[in-house]
Design a protein around this motif. Structure first.
Motif, PDB file in Angstrom:
ATOM      1  N   UNK A  66       0.853  -1.190   0.000  1.00 26.00           N
ATOM      2  CA  UNK A  66       0.000   0.000   0.000  1.00 26.00           C
ATOM      3  C   UNK A  66       0.888   1.239   0.000  1.00 26.00           C
ATOM      4  N   UNK A  67       0.563   2.173  -0.857  1.00 28.97           N
ATOM      5  CA  UNK A  67       1.304   3.431  -0.920  1.00 28.97           C
ATOM      6  C   UNK A  67       0.440   4.552  -0.365  1.00 28.97           C
ATOM      7  N   UNK A  68       0.991   5.303   0.589  1.00 32.04           N
ATOM      8  CA  UNK A  68       0.297   6.477   1.114  1.00 32.04           C
ATOM      9  C   UNK A  68       1.088   7.737   0.784  1.00 32.04           C
ATOM     10  N   UNK A  69       0.403   8.712   0.231  1.00 34.93           N
ATOM     11  CA  UNK A  69       0.984  10.021  -0.041  1.00 34.93           C
ATOM     12  C   UNK A  69       0.691  10.920   1.161  1.00 34.93           C
ATOM     13  N   UNK A  70       1.725  11.364   1.798  1.00 35.85           N
ATOM     14  CA  UNK A  70       1.651  12.225   2.989  1.00 35.85           C
ATOM     15  C   UNK A  70       1.219  13.627   2.547  1.00 35.85           C
ATOM     16  N   UNK A  71       0.032  14.040   2.959  1.00 33.77           N
ATOM     17  CA  UNK A  71      -0.469  15.382   2.665  1.00 33.77           C
ATOM     18  C   UNK A  71       0.255  16.376   3.583  1.00 33.77           C
ATOM     19  N   UNK A  72       1.118  17.211   3.005  1.00 29.46           N
ATOM     20  CA  UNK A  72       1.930  18.099   3.835  1.00 29.46           C
ATOM     21  C   UNK A  72       1.072  19.188   4.470  1.00 29.46           C
ATOM     22  N   UNK A  73       1.538  19.673   5.612  1.00 26.44           N
ATOM     23  CA  UNK A  73       0.853  20.748   6.329  1.00 26.44           C
ATOM     24  C   UNK A  73       0.995  22.065   5.585  1.00 26.44           C
ATOM     25  N   UNK A  74       0.087  22.977   5.832  1.00 29.77           N
ATOM     26  CA  UNK A  74       0.295  24.336   5.343  1.00 29.77           C
ATOM     27  C   UNK A  74       1.568  24.884   5.968  1.00 29.77           C
ATOM     28  N   UNK A  75       2.430  25.513   5.172  1.00 34.83           N
ATOM     29  CA  UNK A  75       3.654  26.093   5.733  1.00 34.83           C
ATOM     30  C   UNK A  75       3.419  27.434   6.432  1.00 34.83           C
ATOM     31  N   UNK A  76       2.182  27.912   6.383  1.00 35.52           N
ATOM     32  CA  UNK A  76       1.845  29.247   6.867  1.00 35.52           C
ATOM     33  C   UNK A  76       1.369  29.174   8.317  1.00 35.52           C
ATOM     34  N   UNK A  77       1.750  30.134   9.170  1.00 34.90           N
ATOM     35  CA  UNK A  77       1.220  30.163  10.535  1.00 34.90           C
ATOM     36  C   UNK A  77      -0.301  30.217  10.538  1.00 34.90           C
ATOM     37  N   UNK A  78      -0.910  29.565  11.510  1.00 31.76           N
ATOM     38  CA  UNK A  78      -2.370  29.474  11.544  1.00 31.76           C
ATOM     39  C   UNK A  78      -3.033  30.840  11.687  1.00 31.76           C
ATOM     40  N   UNK A  79      -2.358  31.797  12.307  1.00 33.77           N
ATOM     41  CA  UNK A  79      -2.942  33.118  12.491  1.00 33.77           C
ATOM     42  C   UNK A  79      -3.196  33.824  11.162  1.00 33.77           C
ATOM     43  N   UNK A  80      -2.433  33.449  10.131  1.00 33.58           N
ATOM     44  CA  UNK A  80      -2.695  33.965   8.786  1.00 33.58           C
ATOM     45  C   UNK A  80      -3.696  33.018   8.126  1.00 33.58           C
ATOM     46  N   UNK A  81      -4.946  33.097   8.557  1.00 35.79           N
ATOM     47  CA  UNK A  81      -5.905  32.038   8.269  1.00 35.79           C
ATOM     48  C   UNK A  81      -6.244  31.887   6.794  1.00 35.79           C
ATOM     49  N   UNK A  82      -6.289  32.972   6.044  1.00 40.15           N
ATOM     50  CA  UNK A  82      -6.635  32.858   4.629  1.00 40.15           C
ATOM     51  C   UNK A  82      -5.549  32.123   3.855  1.00 40.15           C
ATOM     52  N   UNK A  83      -4.304  32.505   4.073  1.00 42.89           N
ATOM     53  CA  UNK A  83      -3.201  31.819   3.387  1.00 42.89           C
ATOM     54  C   UNK A  83      -3.044  30.394   3.906  1.00 42.89           C
ATOM     55  N   UNK A  84      -3.296  30.178   5.179  1.00 39.93           N
ATOM     56  CA  UNK A  84      -3.250  28.832   5.746  1.00 39.93           C
ATOM     57  C   UNK A  84      -4.239  27.931   5.002  1.00 39.93           C
ATOM     58  N   UNK A  85      -5.482  28.398   4.855  1.00 43.57           N
ATOM     59  CA  UNK A  85      -6.505  27.601   4.174  1.00 43.57           C
ATOM     60  C   UNK A  85      -6.158  27.397   2.704  1.00 43.57           C
ATOM     61  N   UNK A  86      -5.663  28.451   2.071  1.00 37.42           N
ATOM     62  CA  UNK A  86      -5.341  28.373   0.646  1.00 37.42           C
ATOM     63  C   UNK A  86      -4.258  27.334   0.372  1.00 37.42           C
ATOM     64  N   UNK A  87      -3.188  27.377   1.153  1.00 40.88           N
ATOM     65  CA  UNK A  87      -2.083  26.454   0.923  1.00 40.88           C
ATOM     66  C   UNK A  87      -2.442  25.027   1.336  1.00 40.88           C
TER      67      UNK A  87
END
Length: 284
Positions: free
Chosen positions: A147-168
């Motif tokens: 089984x192959x799993x692709x690790x979905x990386x975290x947003x690199x943006x701080x959570x306080x920058x919520x719009x860019x966090x969600x976008x990335x």
């Protein structure tokens, strides 16, 4: 652990927002089927500092499996700040050795987890796809049904920058789904989504402790701390094996974020800020 060099080498991410890739709901994907295993279960994790830095996801997963009575070995190929292709090139001898192993049941590895460099995921989907295809072909020579799993990386943006966090995060989600659709017997490991749920306060979790982020830390790159590593490991176990683990009293966790701090066994209830809430997030 030598962390200072990596922090100095990190560069700003160039985000490609003109993606033509469509979003795929994680609940709509087909569940991959693990091979029939005779004896030891083997897991291979390939990634960079989002797989092992302040905390070690391979160490935590292997420890969690042992505490639940599973005979599991978690191998790893890790290189700081590198893409999947760069990781394999920098660790060619070790990678070739691991890929050459065989097992009587026809699959040396039962599960493979690939974690690509964040900037490649967000800015270069073609390379992301090609790197995953290339490594999959190499590993499946002796592990054809793994089984192959692709690790979905975290947003690199701080959570306080919520719009860019969600976008990335959405871009990471969509591209992990895109890569998975191109591979056989594959799924997405939704690490980024789970960390986002914790930031959002799901199940009563509060990500700040004493005014500090308890999930991630870093000057240039935000790396997992104990809470995020704990959540990711419990979720990974549940995803791979289809059930929640019993939580042991101790797990290998970081003693701090300094260059001299090490990963050691710590009591979960003393080091994880809210293990009950994080365990529930992993389960949902």
């Amino acid at each position: 652990m030598k962390k200072t060099l990596l922090l100095c080498l990190c560069a700003a991410l160039t985000l490609s927002c003109n993606s033509t890739l469509s979003s795929t709901d994680k609940n709509q994907s087909t569940q991959p089927i693990p091979p029939d295993t005779k004896g030891k279960t083997r897991i291979l994790m390939i990634g960079n500092s989002h797989t092992e830095f302040y905390v070690s996801l391979p160490d935590m997963l292997e420890s969690l499996c042992a505490a639940n009575g599973h005979d599991v070995t978690v191998d790893r190929v890790i290189d700081m700040g590198a893409s999947l292709n760069e990781i394999i090139k920098a660790n060619a001898d070790n990678a070739d050795r691991l890929f050459a192993f065989t097992d009587a049941d026809g699959n040396y590895y039962d599960y493979i987890i690939l974690q690509e460099k964040t900037s490649v995921v967000l800015s270069d989907p073609e390379t992301y796809l090609e790197n995953c295809r290339h490594i999959t072909a190499m590993v499946r020579k002796n592990s054809p049904k793994a089984v192959l799993y692709i690790y979905e990386v975290m947003s690199p943006v701080p959570y306080l920058d919520k719009e860019r966090f969600k976008e990335t995060l959405k871009l990471s989600h969509d591209r992990a789904s895109m890569v998975t659709r191109s591979l056989n017997n594959a799924g997405v490991l939704h690490i980024g989504d789970k960390i986002a749920e914790a930031y959002a306060g799901k199940n009563g979790y509060q990500y700040t402790v004493g005014g500090n982020d308890a999930l991630r830390f870093g000057d240039n790159t935000l790396h997992m701390l104990n809470d995020a590593g704990y959540l990711s490991t419990i979720y990974t176990y549940k995803t791979l094996f289809g059930r929640m683990p019993a939580i042991p009293k101790q797990l290998p966790l970081c003693s701090g974020t300094g260059d001299e701090d090490e990963i050691e066994l710590h009591e979960v209830d003393k080091v994880i800020s809210n293990p009950g809430a994080l365990t529930k997030i992993a389960e949902d």
